[in-house]
Write a protein that holds these residues in place. Sequence first.
Motif, PDB file in Angstrom:
ATOM      1  N   ALA A  77       0.807  -1.219   0.000  1.00  0.00           N
ATOM      2  CA  ALA A  77       0.000   0.000   0.000  1.00  0.00           C
ATOM      3  C   ALA A  77       0.843   1.273   0.000  1.00  0.00           C
ATOM      4  CB  ALA A  77      -0.942   0.007   1.198  1.00  0.00           C
ATOM      5  N   GLU A 122      -8.535   7.295  -3.993  1.00  0.00           N
ATOM      6  CA  GLU A 122      -8.278   5.877  -3.711  1.00  0.00           C
ATOM      7  C   GLU A 122      -6.823   5.674  -3.298  1.00  0.00           C
ATOM      8  OE1 GLU A 122      -8.311   1.587  -6.113  1.00  0.00           O
ATOM      9  OE2 GLU A 122      -8.778   3.459  -7.152  1.00  0.00           O
ATOM     10  N   ARG A 126      -5.439   4.511   0.518  1.00  0.00           N
ATOM     11  CA  ARG A 126      -4.676   3.282   0.779  1.00  0.00           C
ATOM     12  C   ARG A 126      -3.358   3.589   1.484  1.00  0.00           C
ATOM     13  NH1 ARG A 126      -0.351   2.635  -2.834  1.00  0.00           N
ATOM     14  NH2 ARG A 126      -0.722   3.179  -5.025  1.00  0.00           N
TER      15      ARG A 126
END
Length: 200
Positions: A77, A122, A126
């Motif tokens: 991530a 997004e 993350r």
Amino acid sequence: MRLTLIRHGEAEGASEAIFGQSNPQLSALGRAQMQARWQMLSAQQVDALASSTLARCADFALDCAQQLQVPLHLDHAFQEIHLGCIDGKAKSEWSDEDHTHWDAWQANPRQSPLPNGEGWDEFQQRVLKALDAWIAQGEVEHRVLIAHQGTIKAILLAAFNLPPERHQQFWLTTAGSVTLWWDQHYPPMLLELSNTLAAD
């Protein structure tokens, strides 16, 4: 808590392409840049170390973890944002449309996502979720994360509650670093932003 964010050194082929989740290794220059940055940092105690899993971060981070004898927290991530159709594509092969998309993304990555690329929200979510999970593993004084330009910008913009169109103000050169200080009673404080390396 102190958090030092280090951008990886120059990657192989960096003068010919822009890399998001493409996975080149550090060039010889990039490794030398990281060694110089790490030498500057090594005067300070490092209590926890994390890295993106991409080779231009993880390979050097593994060496640092062995040197420090601390565990290395690797997390997918923390990878760079995916840049869609231009990710790793030679600039000499970019179309006029590619250049237009890139310029629009640079101006506002949220409003102008790259074709087939990762959306800014997004991406930032993350990265921040991974950062929170790493910090939750235990209280330490100084954490170091070796990551990417975009990853670091996502953290800094969130820390200072700034919109993505302000991302250019946190530009880091290869092997550049920035250090934040968190106190439970105050907002994050910028302690240092360094784009220079010690002379040989």
